[in-house]
Design a protein around this motif. Structure first.
Motif, PDB file in Angstrom:
ATOM      1  N   LEU A  14       0.818  -1.211   0.000  1.00 32.28           N
ATOM      2  CA  LEU A  14       0.000   0.000   0.000  1.00 32.28           C
ATOM      3  C   LEU A  14       0.852   1.262   0.000  1.00 32.28           C
ATOM      4  N   SER A  15       2.188   1.069  -0.014  1.00 27.57           N
ATOM      5  CA  SER A  15       3.146   2.184   0.018  1.00 27.57           C
ATOM      6  C   SER A  15       3.046   2.991   1.306  1.00 27.57           C
ATOM      7  N   ILE A  16       2.560   2.359   2.380  1.00 26.84           N
ATOM      8  CA  ILE A  16       2.555   3.000   3.705  1.00 26.84           C
ATOM      9  C   ILE A  16       3.795   2.475   4.427  1.00 26.84           C
ATOM     10  N   LEU A  17       4.954   2.938   3.976  1.00 29.13           N
ATOM     11  CA  LEU A  17       6.208   2.287   4.327  1.00 29.13           C
ATOM     12  C   LEU A  17       6.585   2.456   5.794  1.00 29.13           C
ATOM     13  N   ASN A  18       6.351   3.632   6.371  1.00 31.66           N
ATOM     14  CA  ASN A  18       6.727   3.831   7.773  1.00 31.66           C
ATOM     15  C   ASN A  18       5.921   2.922   8.690  1.00 31.66           C
ATOM     16  N   ASP A  19       4.623   2.797   8.427  1.00 33.70           N
ATOM     17  CA  ASP A  19       3.799   1.881   9.222  1.00 33.70           C
ATOM     18  C   ASP A  19       4.206   0.429   8.970  1.00 33.70           C
ATOM     19  N   ALA A  20       4.590   0.121   7.719  1.00 36.28           N
ATOM     20  CA  ALA A  20       5.049  -1.235   7.392  1.00 36.28           C
ATOM     21  C   ALA A  20       6.294  -1.570   8.210  1.00 36.28           C
ATOM     22  N   GLU A  21       7.184  -0.604   8.350  1.00 37.80           N
ATOM     23  CA  GLU A  21       8.395  -0.821   9.150  1.00 37.80           C
ATOM     24  C   GLU A  21       8.044  -1.089  10.606  1.00 37.80           C
ATOM     25  N   VAL A  22       7.120  -0.286  11.161  1.00 35.08           N
ATOM     26  CA  VAL A  22       6.719  -0.463  12.559  1.00 35.08           C
ATOM     27  C   VAL A  22       6.136  -1.852  12.779  1.00 35.08           C
ATOM     28  N   SER A  23       5.252  -2.271  11.886  1.00 37.49           N
ATOM     29  CA  SER A  23       4.600  -3.570  12.024  1.00 37.49           C
ATOM     30  C   SER A  23       5.605  -4.710  11.949  1.00 37.49           C
ATOM     31  N   THR A  24       6.552  -4.608  11.015  1.00 39.86           N
ATOM     32  CA  THR A  24       7.534  -5.680  10.852  1.00 39.86           C
ATOM     33  C   THR A  24       8.493  -5.716  12.032  1.00 39.86           C
ATOM     34  N   ARG A  25       8.835  -4.557  12.554  1.00 41.41           N
ATOM     35  CA  ARG A  25       9.695  -4.542  13.756  1.00 41.41           C
ATOM     36  C   ARG A  25       8.960  -5.156  14.950  1.00 41.41           C
ATOM     37  N   LYS A  26       7.645  -5.013  14.991  1.00 41.53           N
ATOM     38  CA  LYS A  26       6.873  -5.642  16.068  1.00 41.53           C
ATOM     39  C   LYS A  26       6.944  -7.161  15.950  1.00 41.53           C
ATOM     40  N   ALA A  27       6.900  -7.666  14.724  1.00 41.72           N
ATOM     41  CA  ALA A  27       7.039  -9.113  14.517  1.00 41.72           C
ATOM     42  C   ALA A  27       8.383  -9.598  15.048  1.00 41.72           C
ATOM     43  N   ILE A  28       9.421  -8.806  14.821  1.00 42.11           N
ATOM     44  CA  ILE A  28      10.763  -9.175  15.297  1.00 42.11           C
ATOM     45  C   ILE A  28      10.840  -9.094  16.815  1.00 42.11           C
ATOM     46  N   GLU A  29      10.178  -8.091  17.394  1.00 46.17           N
ATOM     47  CA  GLU A  29      10.141  -7.974  18.856  1.00 46.17           C
ATOM     48  C   GLU A  29       9.503  -9.209  19.484  1.00 46.17           C
ATOM     49  N   LEU A  30       8.430  -9.690  18.854  1.00 50.07           N
ATOM     50  CA  LEU A  30       7.728 -10.866  19.370  1.00 50.07           C
ATOM     51  C   LEU A  30       8.492 -12.150  19.113  1.00 50.07           C
ATOM     52  N   ASN A  31       9.257 -12.181  18.013  1.00 48.44           N
ATOM     53  CA  ASN A  31      10.031 -13.371  17.654  1.00 48.44           C
ATOM     54  C   ASN A  31      11.397 -12.925  17.142  1.00 48.44           C
ATOM     55  N   PRO A  32      12.358 -12.726  18.048  1.00 42.95           N
ATOM     56  CA  PRO A  32      13.672 -12.182  17.656  1.00 42.95           C
ATOM     57  C   PRO A  32      14.443 -13.068  16.678  1.00 42.95           C
ATOM     58  N   ASP A  33      14.035 -14.310  16.533  1.00 36.43           N
ATOM     59  CA  ASP A  33      14.726 -15.218  15.614  1.00 36.43           C
ATOM     60  C   ASP A  33      13.940 -15.427  14.314  1.00 36.43           C
ATOM     61  N   PHE A  34      13.080 -14.512  13.986  1.00 39.47           N
ATOM     62  CA  PHE A  34      12.178 -14.612  12.837  1.00 39.47           C
ATOM     63  C   PHE A  34      12.927 -14.116  11.590  1.00 39.47           C
ATOM     64  N   ALA A  35      13.575 -15.054  10.897  1.00 37.30           N
ATOM     65  CA  ALA A  35      14.404 -14.684   9.747  1.00 37.30           C
ATOM     66  C   ALA A  35      13.588 -13.980   8.669  1.00 37.30           C
ATOM     67  N   GLU A  36      12.371 -14.483   8.394  1.00 39.47           N
ATOM     68  CA  GLU A  36      11.537 -13.887   7.352  1.00 39.47           C
ATOM     69  C   GLU A  36      11.173 -12.443   7.679  1.00 39.47           C
ATOM     70  N   ALA A  37      11.035 -12.139   8.967  1.00 36.33           N
ATOM     71  CA  ALA A  37      10.714 -10.761   9.352  1.00 36.33           C
ATOM     72  C   ALA A  37      11.892  -9.834   9.067  1.00 36.33           C
ATOM     73  N   TYR A  38      13.093 -10.282   9.381  1.00 38.04           N
ATOM     74  CA  TYR A  38      14.278  -9.472   9.047  1.00 38.04           C
ATOM     75  C   TYR A  38      14.397  -9.291   7.536  1.00 38.04           C
ATOM     76  N   LEU A  39      14.052 -10.333   6.801  1.00 40.66           N
ATOM     77  CA  LEU A  39      14.100 -10.247   5.342  1.00 40.66           C
ATOM     78  C   LEU A  39      13.112  -9.199   4.828  1.00 40.66           C
ATOM     79  N   ASN A  40      11.861  -9.264   5.327  1.00 46.38           N
ATOM     80  CA  ASN A  40      10.858  -8.289   4.893  1.00 46.38           C
ATOM     81  C   ASN A  40      11.230  -6.875   5.319  1.00 46.38           C
ATOM     82  N   LEU A  41      11.777  -6.760   6.519  1.00 49.44           N
ATOM     83  CA  LEU A  41      12.203  -5.439   6.992  1.00 49.44           C
ATOM     84  C   LEU A  41      13.264  -4.865   6.070  1.00 49.44           C
TER      85      LEU A  41
END
Length: 639
Positions: free
Chosen positions: A228-255
């Motif tokens: 949706l090109s809402i990139l700043n919110d996309a970053e926040v959401s993906t960082r939340k995924a990493i906070e919940l699962n620090p070993d989430f490789a796919e989340a780091y990839l998407n980030l």
């Protein structure tokens, strides 16, 4: 880059509904039964099955396995045992044995809905998707209220590309189990694939509302917000995924992908390297890293990363395509153009303008009288650049038909490229010969800086239009500099940084007695209204702004003394005409322009001005201004 198929599969695996450890209700077992499995006596069927169920319910899988196997070895039959044992075998990675055991359970009790459901899970795991669909549908037939069967059926239908059916199935799952976060997440993924991004966002947010600690939901929400090109919110959401699962490789990839789109390349590199650290076998991470390193100008490192991707996944189309861009930038045209063919199989694949019913050829044979339909693809600039080969092929004796964007037809005819160009729709009606995409011609003709094939001007307007604009522009102060500063908005997402704010051109008016002429159309042209040097443009600018036809724009360019442009179709138009063009390029440009030269074999009349520092257009404009002051050829040559 867009998420790859493999990554999507990983997400689907995570979001699939879970099976029960024991897929049926165990009766209360009051007695403490112990059986020695290696005894010579034969324990009863009931004792064996009760002990197996007890160990299974306690999570003691190894002991449960012993008793299930003892039960089977004794020749006993009970559909519950075979169903339960099938689940254990599947969890142990013994999918084939799991299938055999579960089918035996169904043979013993054909009406067991959960056994059909479990079989569907097993069949999906071994790639038998059509068979899995049948199993889930049978489970639903036997028990229409089995919500997990509807949800898992939706996932498989999604894999099979049956998105509308998948949406229906997952909505039924939600109707049956409204608080199932997994089902809402699955619906969000299906809606995303259906390009219903706002609805996908709503469904995924509902999954998060139901389960705030659902890391996969935060990850998927970030992916949707990115689209949706809402990139700043996309970053926040993906960082939340990493906070919940620090070993989430796919989340780091998407980030990393989001940070790249935000032009935070160093941070994008770090995040993608973290994904690789967590999962060195994640092919997409190496591919994305290569893409980021390319944009950072680290081409050798980028190539290493891309080749690592291919080593991990030999059919990774995105990696081969990215490798082609690196090779072409290095002017390795032979291998680069070969790998550039992967543009048709990568994510976001190139789609020709028209889908002919003819057979597509892999290589041009150059046999006289062969009928060949050439179909344009990608942007207007690509068509303008590569249509030069149509007359060349015709001169080799081939009978050529050319399908191109309709807005170029009058220019194509006036330039004698093709007197009867086809529309994309008309290309589907051609019934004789074979066809080839336009940008594949360069590969087949073995085009390279040493073998340019066509170097003479090949585009022109009509004599009538040239005279018209010569008369109009004769009233203007010379020299006239035609400028173009903004690329197509859609392309900006994939070719970020190529456009230049109009105000940057203001430096050119200092110490230079010139008149500007805007060739900008559509998006970006609004900058003309507020620029500080609006009075430096030709008096007939309003009339030019109303002129959208490429043929007439070619006549306007013909009557300019110099064209200065960022990398857009205007640069290709002027270059193809043989007009003097100064092309202003970002630090890592499109592959056409290479990395070092100040000239290009594509257009001998073109001079390249490259950024020496990322985003620094001021320094580029300083050099252009100096070049203008010493540009002796810029004279009133049209009076």
């Amino acid at each position: 880059m867009e998420q790859s198929d493999k990554k999507d599969q990983e997400k689907k695996k995570i979001t699939e509904a879970k099976t029960f450890s024991v897929p049926f209700t165990l009766g209360e077992n009051k007695e403490n039964i112990t059986i020695t499995t290696n005894t010579s006596s034969n324990p009863s069927k009931e004792k064996i099955i009760n002990q197996a169920f007890k160990f299974h319910s306690q999570g003691n899988i190894l002991e449960a396995v012993k008793y299930y196997q003892l039960f089977i070895n004794q020749g006993f039959t009970d559909h519950r045992v075979f169903s339960n044992y099938g689940i254990i075998l599947n969890n142990l990675g013994k999918s084939k044995d799991a299938e055999v055991s579960t089918r035996k359970a169904i043979e013993l009790n054909p009406g067991d809905a959960e056994a059909h459901y479990n079989l569907g899970i097993i069949l999906k795991g071994i790639g038998k998707l059509q068979d899995a669909v049948l199993s889930y549908r049978k489970a639903i037939e036997l028990n229409p209220a089995l919500a997990d069967a509807h949800s898992n059926l939706a996932n498989i239908l999604k894999d099979l590309g049956k998105l509308n059916e998948a949406e229906v199935a997952v909505r039924k799952a939600i109707e049956l189990k409204p608080d199932d976060a997994n089902a809402h997440l699955n619906l969000g993924g299906i809606l995303k694939d259906l390009e219903k991004l706002k609805d996908a966002e709503s469904s995924t947010r509902k999954a998060i509302e139901l389960n705030p600690n659902f890391a996969e939901a935060h990850l998927n929400l970030g992916s949707i917000l990115k689209d949706l090109s809402i990139l700043n919110d996309a970053e926040v959401s993906t960082r939340k995924a990493i906070e919940l699962n620090p070993d989430f490789a796919e989340a780091y990839l998407n980030l990393g992908g989001i940070l790249k789109d935000l032009d935070k390349l160093k941070d994008a590199e770090s995040s993608t390297r973290k994904a690789i650290e967590l999962n060195p076998a994640l092919a997409d991470a190496h591919s994305n890293l290569g893409n980021i390193l390319k944009d950072l100008g680290k081409l050798n490192e980028a190539e290493v990363a891309i080749r690592k991707t291919i080593k991990l996944q030999s059919d990774h189309a995105d990696a081969y395509f990215m490798l082609s861009l690196i090779e072409l930038l290095k002017e390795n045209y032979q291998s680069g153009l070969e790998n550039y063919e992967f543009r048709f199989t990568k994510n976001g694949a190139a789609i020709p303008h028209g889908v002919p019913k003819l057979k597509r050829i892999n290589r041009i044979k150059l046999k006289k009288a062969d009928k060949l339909l050439v179909v344009s693809e990608q942007g207007l600039g690509d068509t303008l650049q590569h249509m030069r080969y149509i007359p060349y092929l015709r001169n080799q004796g081939l009978e050529i038909s050319f399908s191109a964007q309709t807005k170029l037809h009058s220019l194509i005819q006036a330039s004698d490229i093709d007197q009867n160009p086809l529309t994309p729709k008309q290309s589907t009606l051609v019934s004789e010969g074979e066809w080839i995409p336009l940008l594949s011609l360069a590969r087949d003709l073995e085009v390279s800086p040493e073998n340019p094939i066509v170097t003479q001007p090949y585009i022109c307007s009509t004599e009538e239009l040239n005279k018209k604009w010569k008369n109009i522009l004769s009233k203007e102060k010379r020299p006239i500099i035609g400028i173009n500063w903004q690329g197509n908005l859609g392309t900006e997402k994939t070719y970020q940084g190529r456009s230049i704010p109009l105000e940057k051109f203001s430096i050119l008016k200092d110490n230079n007695e010139i008149t500007f002429l805007s060739l900008q159309k559509g998006f970006g042209s609004e900058q003309l209204n507020s620029c500080s040097f609006k009075n430096k443009f030709v008096d007939c600018q309003p009339q030019i702004d109303r002129t959208w036809d490429f043929l007439e724009n070619a006549a306007i360019i013909e009557n300019c003394d110099l064209i200065i442009s960022c990398d857009t179709s205007i640069a290709h138009l002027a270059g193809g005409m043989g007009s003097k063009v100064w092309l202003l390029l970002k630090d890592i440009p499109f592959w056409t322009w290479g990395l070092e030269r100040e000239d290009t074999f594509w257009y001998p009349s073109m001079k390249l001005f490259r950024q020496k520092e990322r985003h620094n257009w001021n320094e580029v404009m300083e050099r252009v201004s100096i070049a203008l002051r010493s540009f002796e050829d810029v004279e009133p040559n049209l009076i």
